[in-house]
Enzyme design. Structure first.
Site, PDB file in Angstrom:
ATOM      1  N   GLU A 115       0.828  -1.203   0.000  1.00  0.00           N
ATOM      2  CA  GLU A 115       0.000   0.000   0.000  1.00  0.00           C
ATOM      3  C   GLU A 115       0.869   1.262   0.000  1.00  0.00           C
ATOM      4  OE1 GLU A 115      -4.042  -0.093   0.395  1.00  0.00           O
ATOM      5  OE2 GLU A 115      -2.879  -1.216  -1.070  1.00  0.00           O
ATOM      6  N   LYS A 117       2.466   2.461  -6.656  1.00  0.00           N
ATOM      7  CA  LYS A 117       1.367   2.015  -7.516  1.00  0.00           C
ATOM      8  C   LYS A 117       1.268   2.892  -8.768  1.00  0.00           C
ATOM      9  CE  LYS A 117      -1.295   0.050  -3.661  1.00  0.00           C
ATOM     10  NZ  LYS A 117      -1.427  -1.352  -4.086  1.00  0.00           N
ATOM     11  N   SER A 126      -6.499  -1.718  -0.870  1.00  0.00           N
ATOM     12  CA  SER A 126      -7.600  -1.865   0.083  1.00  0.00           C
ATOM     13  C   SER A 126      -8.116  -0.535   0.596  1.00  0.00           C
ATOM     14  CB  SER A 126      -7.147  -2.720   1.275  1.00  0.00           C
ATOM     15  OG  SER A 126      -6.055  -2.104   1.937  1.00  0.00           O
ATOM     16  N   HIS A 182     -10.783  -5.044  -5.565  1.00  0.00           N
ATOM     17  CA  HIS A 182     -10.296  -5.307  -4.212  1.00  0.00           C
ATOM     18  C   HIS A 182     -10.739  -6.673  -3.727  1.00  0.00           C
ATOM     19  CE1 HIS A 182     -10.537  -4.409   0.361  1.00  0.00           C
ATOM     20  NE2 HIS A 182      -9.386  -4.970   0.047  1.00  0.00           N
ATOM     21  N   ASN A 241      -8.525 -11.043   1.911  1.00  0.00           N
ATOM     22  CA  ASN A 241      -7.536 -12.055   2.302  1.00  0.00           C
ATOM     23  C   ASN A 241      -8.150 -13.054   3.298  1.00  0.00           C
ATOM     24  OD1 ASN A 241      -4.993 -13.288   2.530  1.00  0.00           O
ATOM     25  ND2 ASN A 241      -4.426 -11.993   4.254  1.00  0.00           N
ATOM     26  N   GLU A 255     -14.692  -6.148  -4.122  1.00  0.00           N
ATOM     27  CA  GLU A 255     -15.201  -4.800  -4.370  1.00  0.00           C
ATOM     28  C   GLU A 255     -14.662  -4.301  -5.709  1.00  0.00           C
ATOM     29  OE1 GLU A 255     -15.741  -2.695  -0.034  1.00  0.00           O
ATOM     30  OE2 GLU A 255     -13.696  -2.936  -0.774  1.00  0.00           O
ATOM     31  N   ASN A 306     -13.859  -1.570   4.274  1.00  0.00           N
ATOM     32  CA  ASN A 306     -12.856  -1.012   5.184  1.00  0.00           C
ATOM     33  C   ASN A 306     -13.287   0.342   5.735  1.00  0.00           C
ATOM     34  OD1 ASN A 306     -11.125  -3.175   5.093  1.00  0.00           O
ATOM     35  ND2 ASN A 306      -9.881  -2.359   3.425  1.00  0.00           N
TER      36      ASN A 306
END
Length: 736
Positions: free
Chosen positions: A413, A418, A440, A461, A464, A473, A511
């Site tokens: 992340e 990215k 996420s 998304h 895990n 998602e 989240n």
């Protein structure tokens, strides 16, 4: 039968010159066969013909659909029943029909492929013999308890008589769906045949039965003496029922189908099968009107809607993108390897890229292990695993993504990293390729802003562990086209997952809702509540895992990063990111380092560990028992109301557009107590008036983070519920 071929709407009957009658079921206009009123009515006619056909020597029941044998009863018809008597009548009709199948004078064979579930298995159990196709699509089981009721067409009676008490109870209470090889091992089916040998072995089974119609095929596996005593003696069965009741006791109130299923099996074995069938009828009729059943059925319907691409896209077929054939994955860590393995398992060509040979080898090892586990559990054969793995390319080069239709970025992340990856992808993939991130929490628009054509950028998304978690998602930015969303929805369905399309916002939906709940757990912990006490209260509420254990399992360092991303939504200073970061500085990152909120030995918790948060959090000066950290009900109230309020807030902000989307996502994405139906259904059950009153008091005692969201006040003012089925008498004044 006078005709060699007889047709109904749902059944086709053919007889060959040996007297073998093949009954093929193919329910029109449905992707899977289910038992509905029409099928049951026609089955009555089919059985009448068989009962009166003196020349028939054997009957084969099979499906005309490649999708599978029978998916069970049509639950929409079940839910539509209004009275107990109506339910009992339908249950009795099904039991009578299956009893007639069992009583036919000639042997009967159920030829099973794909799903054989619920009423489908109960039908197969009434047959003399069963054969199953041994491939990844075949699943055999009685999953009724997941919908809040019990098998009621003889499943609780015939299954224990066939496979033994302990095995049957495990299948029913845990809603196990067995692959063909496992079903053969326990004696549930008489043969499990590879696809290439399926027709031939079916023919062999028919020949055996034709040669000696009195043959009882040896199907029960040999058992050790202890297992024989437990399964087939009175004292042994008494011990089994005692232990099973002890095991299900903590869930019996919230899931009443569990004790009813045990009792149905017990009555059938201790008395008569007819007594067991009568108990099935009565229990089913009671359970189908229970709040638990209604909640679980609402989740079932939600999942069905979510899996239908038309829910998310109205794009005409002629305007859709070509079906995905080749999938690329950047990053071979836990998530990247999980996504690559899933795609490979479902038959896609997969390209996995890493930054060096060491990381690439580690990613490949993770994928190999996932396939090895599938083979070990009987979910696929070794030859199938090798065939799927042959479709995967492991590489260090961007150029190997040239033919990929979708590329999933699944690295750590870090927004800048990215963005760099998306730049490299754009320079090396075809113009039609979709670029998606598995982030996420980071807004997809931020990642995709470096791409010249952001219309093909979206979020995908996964949760895990990828191979277990059903939810995906799909994140839509302001520039993502409907074509892109349509293609991703169809891809997720082919991957065997359930998609929810969400708006692009930090944390997306799950989240975003989960964070205030986890954050409140951290506050309670810093205020003096132990991690074990906090988690205990949440398990009592119905959560599979408490917030503190969840933080340790996910990783305190991961949670700290998410907390920083989510600070944009805070209505008051939030100490969570500081506390989690301070824990990371002490190497208290959770399960991975052996200490977090708990001390860990491998995957086992060995006790909660306090943490000195002095200077990191302001402890409320004076609170009542209503919100005190040393009060179990207050702990539950603060945690759950944080989650409920955020759920309503997300709907109000149109992160998703309908209440069922929130509820389904939280149940399958986090394990939110399924018997409650989801956060918004829980609000309906409590009553919006009561929720608002509790939030207002918590805001006064604990701070503005408990400020009631505008949607709740809007609904209260309009006298609305999130779900129209909510009734005043169903509502509870207490969160617990």
């Amino acid at each position: 039968m006078t005709d060699e071929k007889t047709n109904f709407e749902c059944f086709q009957i053919q007889k060959d010159d040996r007297g073998v009658v093949t009954v093929t079921v193919d329910l029109p206009d449905r992707p899977l066969n289910v038992f509905n009123e029409r099928v049951l009515r026609e089955l009555d006619g089919v059985l009448s013909q068989l009962e009166n056909d003196a020349s028939a020597r054997l009957v084969v029941f099979r499906s005309g659909k490649e999708s599978g044998f029978f998916a069970g009863a049509d639950v929409t018809e079940v839910e539509g029943m209004k009275t107990v008597d109506e339910v009992k009548e339908v249950v009795a009709a099904g039991q009578s029909l299956f009893n007639r199948v069992e009583a036919l004078r000639m042997p009967t064979v159920a030829v099973i492929h794909g799903p054989c579930l619920g009423g489908g298995l109960e039908f197969a159990l009434a047959c003399t013999a069963r054969i199953a196709r041994d491939d990844g699509s075949t699943r055999i089981g009685l999953p009724e308890v997941t919908l809040g009721f019990i098998p009621a067409w003889g499943g609780t009676q015939r299954l224990p008589r066939l496979v033994g008490l302990t095995t049957a109870l495990g299948m029913i209470l845990e809603a196990k769906k067995l692959p063909a090889a496992r079903a053969k091992k326990i004696g549930l089916v008489d043969a499990a045949a590879e696809p290439s040998q399926f027709d031939a072995q079916t023919g062999t089974l028919i020949d055996v039965l034709l040669a000696n119609q009195k043959t009882v095929i040896a199907r029960r596996p040999k058992l050790p003496l202890k297992d024989k005593l437990l399964n087939y003696t009175g004292i042994g069965r008494w011990l089994v029922f005692k232990e099973v009741r002890k095991k299900i006791a903590k869930n019996a109130t919230n899931y009443p189908a569990l004790p009813h299923a045990v009792r149905a099996v017990e009555i059938g074995l201790s008395s008569t099968m007819q007594a067991g069938l009568e108990y099935e009828q009565n229990a089913f009729a009671e359970l189908v009107f229970s709040p638990t059943c209604r909640s679980l059925l609402s989740l079932f319907y939600g999942r069905e809607k979510a899996r239908n691409p038309k829910t998310w896209s109205s794009l005409e077929k002629s305007k859709r993108l070509a079906d995905v054939q080749n999938i690329g994955v950047v990053g071979g860590g836990t998530m990247g390897a999980g996504i690559a393995q899933l795609a490979c398992y479902q038959g896609y060509n997969v390209v996995l890229k890493e930054i060096n040979d060491e990381q690439l080898a580690a990613g490949k090892e993770r994928i190999d292990k996932l396939f090895d586990d599938l083979v070990r559990k009987g979910r696929m054969r070794q030859s199938e695993a090798e065939e799927r793995l042959a479709k995967m390319t492991c590489t260090l080069e961007w150029s190997d993504f040239a033919d990929c239709d979708v590329i999933v970025e699944a690295v750590i992340e870090n927004e800048e990293l990215k963005q760099t990856i998306f730049r490299d992808l754009e320079a090396n993939v075809k113009e039609s390729a979709l670029l998606v991130s598995n982030t996420s929490s980071i807004p997809i628009a931020n990642i995709g802003e470096v791409v010249k054509e952001p219309d093909r950028v979206a979020g995908l998304h996964f949760f895990n562990p990828v191979h277990r978690m059903d939810l995906v998602e799909i994140v839509k930015t302001d520039t993502t086209t409907e074509k892109t969303i349509d293609a991703l929805v169809r891809l997720v369905k082919k991957l065997g997952k359930t998609s929810i399309v969400v708006a692009d916002s930090p944390g997306f939906l799950v989240n975003r809702i989960l964070f205030p709940y986890l954050s409140e757990g951290v506050r309670l912990f810093c205020e003096g509540a132990s991690a074990s006490q906090i988690d205990k209260e949440m398990k009592k509420f119905g959560m599979p895992m408490g917030p503190m254990e969840l933080l340790d399992v996910v990783g305190v360092d991961v949670a700290a990063h998410v907390a920083q991303t989510m600070e944009v939504f805070q209505t008051e200073p939030n100490p969570t990111a500081k506390v989690l970061s301070a824990m990371c500085e002490q190497d208290r990152k959770g399960q991975k380092t052996g200490i977090g909120f708990y001390q860990w030995e491998g995957r086992k918790k060995v006790g909660s560990v306090p943490f000195d948060a002095t200077g990191l959090i302001d402890i409320p000066a004076a609170v009542s028992e209503f919100s005190a950290a040393d009060n179990g009900e207050a702990i539950t109230r603060r945690l759950i109301l944080s989650l409920l309020n955020e759920s309503a807030k997300c709907l109000g902000e149109q992160i998703v557009t309908e209440p069922w989307m929130v509820d389904l996502s939280m149940v399958i994405g986090t394990g939110f107590a399924p018997f409650r139906g989801g956060p918004l259904r829980t609000i309906d059950q409590m009553g919006i008036r009561n929720v608002i009153a509790d939030l207002e008091r918590l805001q006064k005692e604990c701070g503005n983070r408990f400020e009631c969201c505008s949607l709740l006040r809007e609904y209260f003012g309009a006298n609305r519920n999130f779900f129209e089925s909510a009734k005043e008498e169903d509502r509870q004044k207490s969160i617990a």
